[in-house]
Design a protein around this motif. Structure first.
Motif, PDB file in Angstrom:
ATOM      1  N   PRO A  47      16.687  17.575 -38.215  1.00  0.00           N
ATOM      2  CA  PRO A  47      16.993  17.485 -40.146  1.00  0.00           C
ATOM      3  C   PRO A  47      18.011  16.170 -40.285  1.00  0.00           C
ATOM      4  CG  PRO A  47      17.902  19.902 -39.574  1.00  0.00           C
ATOM      5  CD  PRO A  47      17.232  19.149 -38.215  1.00  0.00           C
ATOM      6  N   LYS A  48      18.985  16.569 -39.044  1.00  0.00           N
ATOM      7  CA  LYS A  48      20.337  15.570 -38.991  1.00  0.00           C
ATOM      8  C   LYS A  48      20.648  14.862 -37.600  1.00  0.00           C
ATOM      9  CE  LYS A  48      25.202  15.095 -41.221  1.00  0.00           C
ATOM     10  NZ  LYS A  48      26.052  15.972 -41.413  1.00  0.00           N
ATOM     11  N   ALA A  49      19.904  14.297 -37.459  1.00  0.00           N
ATOM     12  CA  ALA A  49      20.032  13.218 -36.409  1.00  0.00           C
ATOM     13  C   ALA A  49      21.004  11.943 -36.159  1.00  0.00           C
ATOM     14  CB  ALA A  49      18.851  12.859 -36.122  1.00  0.00           C
ATOM     15  N   THR A  50      21.557  12.088 -34.735  1.00  0.00           N
ATOM     16  CA  THR A  50      22.434  10.595 -34.920  1.00  0.00           C
ATOM     17  C   THR A  50      21.987   9.937 -33.102  1.00  0.00           C
ATOM     18  OG1 THR A  50      24.203  11.698 -36.537  1.00  0.00           O
ATOM     19  CG2 THR A  50      24.641   9.517 -34.674  1.00  0.00           C
ATOM     20  N   VAL A  51      22.125   8.605 -33.700  1.00  0.00           N
ATOM     21  CA  VAL A  51      21.911   8.081 -32.532  1.00  0.00           C
ATOM     22  C   VAL A  51      23.245   8.407 -31.614  1.00  0.00           C
ATOM     23  CG1 VAL A  51      21.989   5.656 -31.171  1.00  0.00           C
ATOM     24  CG2 VAL A  51      20.154   5.568 -33.261  1.00  0.00           C
ATOM     25  N   THR A  52      23.121   8.537 -30.260  1.00  0.00           N
ATOM     26  CA  THR A  52      24.708   8.984 -29.584  1.00  0.00           C
ATOM     27  C   THR A  52      24.587   8.900 -27.728  1.00  0.00           C
ATOM     28  OG1 THR A  52      23.926  11.130 -28.834  1.00  0.00           O
ATOM     29  CG2 THR A  52      24.755  11.110 -30.361  1.00  0.00           C
ATOM     30  N   ASP A  53      23.442   7.794 -27.840  1.00  0.00           N
ATOM     31  CA  ASP A  53      23.326   7.189 -26.303  1.00  0.00           C
ATOM     32  C   ASP A  53      22.041   5.910 -26.299  1.00  0.00           C
ATOM     33  OD1 ASP A  53      24.821   6.274 -24.007  1.00  0.00           O
ATOM     34  OD2 ASP A  53      23.224   8.330 -23.394  1.00  0.00           O
ATOM     35  N   LYS A  54      22.514   4.533 -26.119  1.00  0.00           N
ATOM     36  CA  LYS A  54      21.324   3.610 -25.774  1.00  0.00           C
ATOM     37  C   LYS A  54      21.566   3.660 -24.274  1.00  0.00           C
ATOM     38  CE  LYS A  54      24.021   0.988 -28.763  1.00  0.00           C
ATOM     39  NZ  LYS A  54      23.746  -0.175 -29.709  1.00  0.00           N
ATOM     40  N   GLU A  55      19.446   3.154 -23.653  1.00  0.00           N
ATOM     41  CA  GLU A  55      19.879   2.803 -22.544  1.00  0.00           C
ATOM     42  C   GLU A  55      19.611   0.947 -22.772  1.00  0.00           C
ATOM     43  OE1 GLU A  55      19.005   4.510 -20.312  1.00  0.00           O
ATOM     44  OE2 GLU A  55      19.204   5.929 -21.181  1.00  0.00           O
ATOM     45  N   ASN A  56      20.543   0.628 -21.736  1.00  0.00           N
ATOM     46  CA  ASN A  56      19.993  -0.878 -21.099  1.00  0.00           C
ATOM     47  C   ASN A  56      18.771  -1.793 -21.714  1.00  0.00           C
ATOM     48  OD1 ASN A  56      23.162  -0.546 -20.544  1.00  0.00           O
ATOM     49  ND2 ASN A  56      22.484  -0.591 -18.330  1.00  0.00           N
ATOM     50  N   GLN A  57      18.720  -2.690 -22.586  1.00  0.00           N
ATOM     51  CA  GLN A  57      17.974  -3.353 -22.780  1.00  0.00           C
ATOM     52  C   GLN A  57      17.556  -4.290 -21.359  1.00  0.00           C
ATOM     53  OE1 GLN A  57      16.857  -6.226 -25.815  1.00  0.00           O
ATOM     54  NE2 GLN A  57      15.822  -4.194 -26.537  1.00  0.00           N
ATOM     55  N   LYS A  58      16.278  -4.636 -21.123  1.00  0.00           N
ATOM     56  CA  LYS A  58      16.196  -5.773 -19.581  1.00  0.00           C
ATOM     57  C   LYS A  58      15.350  -6.619 -20.407  1.00  0.00           C
ATOM     58  CE  LYS A  58      16.384  -2.798 -16.340  1.00  0.00           C
ATOM     59  NZ  LYS A  58      15.655  -1.628 -14.746  1.00  0.00           N
TER      60      LYS A  58
END
Length: 229
Positions: free
Chosen positions: A166-177
C-alpha cells in the motif's frame, strides 16, 4: 504400557500436486498513493475477479526472466545465556519486503518510476509531440500503491493470487542498456514496502477464484456455509 502404533511412510505422506501453483500470467498495477486501497480480490458465489479502484495502471510487459520478484528479509537479535549453546531468545528487529521487476514498455508510468519524477504536469509539445523533463536537483521519495496479480488455471479451475504494497517507494534501479541485442530498453526498479497508516500494514495478501474456492478444505482451511444458507 501400550506399545506405540506403527505405520508406513506411504500411510504418513500426503503430497498433493493439485496444490502446486504457477504464475502462468500476471500483471503489476501501479497507482498514485492517493488512490483507494483494494479491500477484496473476488466477489460472489462464483468468486469472480473484482475490478481495481480507479487509478491502478498495468505496468505492461515485464522481462520474463525475473517476472515480478517479491523479496522478504528479516533482521533478528539473539540473546545468549550462560550455560546455553544456542540463543535463548530471538527478537525480530526488522522485516523488509519489496518488489523487483524490469518494465519493457516506455510510457508515462514507467518513466515516473525509473526516473523518479512526477510527470502529471508535463505536456507534450503541441506541434512536435516532444516530451521533455529534467531530474530535480534534490529528488524526494515518492510513494505509490503497488498491486501484483497472477493467474493460474482456467475456467472453473482459475486461481488468483495477489500482493498489495500500500505504500511502496522506489529504492533501487538497474542500469539501463541501449543495445541492438535481443533485450529491449528496460526500466528495472526495486520497490520497498513501507508501513501504511490507512492499511495498517506494509503488505497484504489475497487468494481467490473458483479454483481456489474448490481447494479450500484440501489446503487445510476450515470452511463455513454462507450466511443465510
Amino acid at each position: 504400557m501400550t506399545a506405540p502404533a506403527t505405520t508406513t511412510y506411504d500411510a504418513l505422506k500426503k503430497k498433493q500436486s493439485a496444490l502446486i501453483r504457477k504464475a502462468l500470467e500476471g500483471s503489476i498495477f501501479i497507482a498514485d498513493y492517493s488512490a483507494q486501497l483494494p479491500t477484496a480480490l473476488t466477489s460472489g458465489a462464483s468468486a469472480d475477479l473484482l475490478a481495481l479502484p480507479a487509478g491502478y495502471e498495468d505496468i505492461g510487459w515485464v522481462d520474463k526472466a525475473d517476472g515480478a520478484t517479491w523479496s522478504q528479509s528479516l533482521d533478528t537479535s539473539d540473546v545468549t545465556s550462560w550455560g546455553a549453546v544456542e540463543p535463548t531468545r530471538t527478537d525480530i528487529k526488522k522485516e523488509t519486503a519489496g518488489l523487483k521487476f524490469t518494465a519493457q514498455e516506455t510510457k508515462k508510468r514507467t518513466l515516473e518510476l525509473y526516473e523518479g519524477v512526477n510527470l502529471s504536469g508535463v505536456t507534450p509539445d503541441a506541434t512536435t509531440g516532444e516530451v521533455r523533463f529534467s531530474r530535480p536537483s534534490r529528488p524526494s521519495p515518492r510513494h505509490f500503491r503497488a498491486f501484483g496479480l497472477f493467474v493460474d488455471g482456467a475456467g472453473a479451475d482459475t486461481i488468483y493470487v495477489a500482493k498489495l504494497a500500500p505504500k511502496a517507494t522506489v529504492t533501487d534501479k538497474e542500469n539501463q542498456k541501449w543495445t541492438d541485442n535481443d533485450d529491449p530498453v528496460g526500466y528495472g526498479v526495486t520497490l520497498t514496502a513501507k508501513y501504511d497508516d490507512a492499511a495498517k500494514t506494509a503488505m497484504s495478501y489475497f487468494f481467490g477464484g473458483p479454483g481456489w474456492k474448490a481447494l479450500l478444505e484440501q489446503m487445510g482451511f476450515k470452511t463455513t456455509p454462507p450466511s443465510g444458507g
